[in-house]
Design an enzyme around this catalytic site. Structure first.
Site, short mmCIF file in Angstrom:
data_model
loop_
_atom_site.label_atom_id
_atom_site.label_comp_id
_atom_site.label_asym_id
_atom_site.label_seq_id
_atom_site.Cartn_x
_atom_site.Cartn_y
_atom_site.Cartn_z
N ASP A 16 -105.78 56.19 -36.56
CA ASP A 16 -105.71 56.69 -35.21
C ASP A 16 -104.47 56.84 -34.47
O ASP A 16 -103.98 57.76 -33.84
CB ASP A 16 -106.81 56.17 -34.30
CG ASP A 16 -108.04 56.24 -34.75
OD1 ASP A 16 -108.56 56.63 -36.06
OD2 ASP A 16 -109.24 55.95 -33.96
N ARG A 97 -108.15 41.53 -25.91
CA ARG A 97 -107.70 42.65 -25.16
C ARG A 97 -106.75 42.34 -23.73
O ARG A 97 -105.91 43.12 -23.44
CB ARG A 97 -108.88 43.49 -24.56
CG ARG A 97 -109.70 44.04 -25.77
CD ARG A 97 -108.73 44.53 -26.71
NE ARG A 97 -109.47 45.06 -28.07
CZ ARG A 97 -109.16 44.80 -29.25
NH1 ARG A 97 -108.08 43.99 -29.73
NH2 ARG A 97 -109.91 45.31 -30.23
N ASP A 126 -113.66 48.76 -25.53
CA ASP A 126 -112.18 48.42 -25.41
C ASP A 126 -111.50 49.48 -24.50
O ASP A 126 -110.51 49.07 -23.58
CB ASP A 126 -111.56 48.62 -26.76
CG ASP A 126 -111.61 47.29 -27.60
OD1 ASP A 126 -112.06 46.32 -27.00
OD2 ASP A 126 -111.41 47.35 -28.74
N SER A 178 -115.67 49.30 -39.77
CA SER A 178 -114.59 49.29 -38.69
C SER A 178 -114.42 47.68 -38.49
O SER A 178 -115.64 46.99 -37.97
CB SER A 178 -115.13 49.97 -37.39
OG SER A 178 -114.03 49.58 -36.47
#
Length: 371
Positions: A16, A97, A126, A178
């Site tokens: 990505d 995060r 996220d 993932s």
């Protein structure tokens, strides 16, 4: 497209973000600076990252070591709240995060960027966690989320996009799982896990030994706390990050820390995931066991309420808020009493507290005895 001149991208080197770099340059006509955070995900994920970012079109690549900050300033304070999301999830991705997004903002200020970019999809949590931090710390910077803008919809589209531009990638059209890893945990989604009736296969798990294959002899580990902070493991003084690494190693060898859950995402959908948090499972069990020695009934009840509320604050990406500060302050006041030693027995996937002592203990053998 907004008129931006320099963008700092949260870069992982995966498919990505490798496609995002040239896409930003083509669609925004801007300079792209790659930023990667080392939160303990492992050297293999960081190896060659700088060269890969430059080859994809980035003008610079900043790799920032956040391991100690992540553990000491985010994980340890969260432990003092006792937060566990929906009764099982130990918040591994959620805790990472805010420290990553904060560092991204700092890099943006350093290089004079006028925009921030992330590669989060429109279905996950996220995107909210990153953008909440950006809004709190850098409301003046433009935020770009390519997955909400471009017309690519699959891995095949991204691979074709890179191939057209002769940008090399090690990614393939098939991505079974993932995963997200850091010093605290690793998460697994996708593949057979998308069917909640399907038991996870052995290839899902990557961090812990299968409990069925774990040693037949239990192992005991001693954790020592001082005012809520883990200071020693088996009598050895360690930094927060080093202590977590040691706990991960010993607990993973016994298959400790696996969970398989269906959770409520912030964005309004349910998702199924498998998580491995070996050291964290031991640490949280030890901390809570010590709390039961030193906090009275009313105090422990209120700390439990803090933990429930804080689990949602953390999960929802609300670290940089007044509510977060208030909850952490409340937990910190209780943590001042949490000093002592806990022994945890590790055996076949289980972490069991077997011994506990504290100079602040409210337990009285003379008073509690049946004799």
């Amino acid at each position: 497209m907004q008129n931006v001149k320099k963008i700092v991208l949260a870069y992982s080197g995966g498919l990505d973000t490798s496609a995002i770099i040239p896409w930003l340059k083509e669609n925004y006509g801007c300079e792209v600076v790659a930023f990667a955070a080392d939160v303990g995900q492992g050297d293999e994920e960081l190896e060659g990252l700088h060269e890969k970012a430059i080859a994809s079109g980035a003008s610079e690549c900043h790799i920032v070591d956040l391991k100690e900050e992540f553990v000491s300033e985010y994980i340890f304070p969260t432990i003092t709240t006792g937060a566990v999301y929906e009764g099982e999830y130990l918040l591994g991705t959620s805790m990472a995060r805010p420290v990553i997004a904060k560092a991204q903002v700092e890099i943006a200020r350093k290089v004079g960027a006028d925009a921030l970019c992330h590669g989060c999809t429109g279905k996950g949590n996220d995107q909210v966690r990153f953008e909440s931090t950006f809004a709190a710390l850098a409301p003046d910077l433009t935020v770009i989320a390519p997955w909400r803008e471009w017309d690519m919809v699959s891995r095949e589209d991204l691979l074709a996009y890179l191939a057209e531009r002769n940008i090399a990638t090690t990614a393939s059209a098939t991505k079974i799982y993932s995963r997200d890893a850091n010093a605290w945990h690793i998460s697994h989604e996708g593949g057979e896990l998308e069917d909640p009736w399907q038991e996870p296969t052995k290839q899902v798990w990557t961090m812990t030994v299968d409990p069925e294959d774990a040693p037949d002899t239990p192992e005991r580990v001693t954790l020592s706390f001082d005012e809520g902070k883990l200071t020693h493991v088996d009598g050895e003084a360690l930094s927060p990050y080093q202590a977590l690494v040691k706990l991960n190693t010993v607990a993973a060898a016994h298959g400790v820390g696996r969970i398989d859950i269906v959770e409520n995402r912030l964005v309004g959908m349910k998702s199924r995931g498998c998580y491995e948090t070996p050291g964290g499972t031991v640490l949280l069990k030890a901390y809570k066991a010590l709390e039961t020695m030193v906090l009275d009934k009313a105090a422990l009840k209120y700390r439990e309420q803090i933990g429930l509320e804080f689990s949602h604050v953390m999960y929802d990406g609300r670290w940089f808020t007044a509510l977060n500060d208030a909850l952490l302050a409340g937990a910190a006041s209780f943590a001042k009493k949490v000093t002592g030693d806990i022994v945890v027995k590790l055996y076949k996937g289980q972490a069991t507290v077997t011994q506990r002592r504290s100079p602040n203990s409210l337990y009285s053998e003379d008073f509690a005895t049946f004799g």
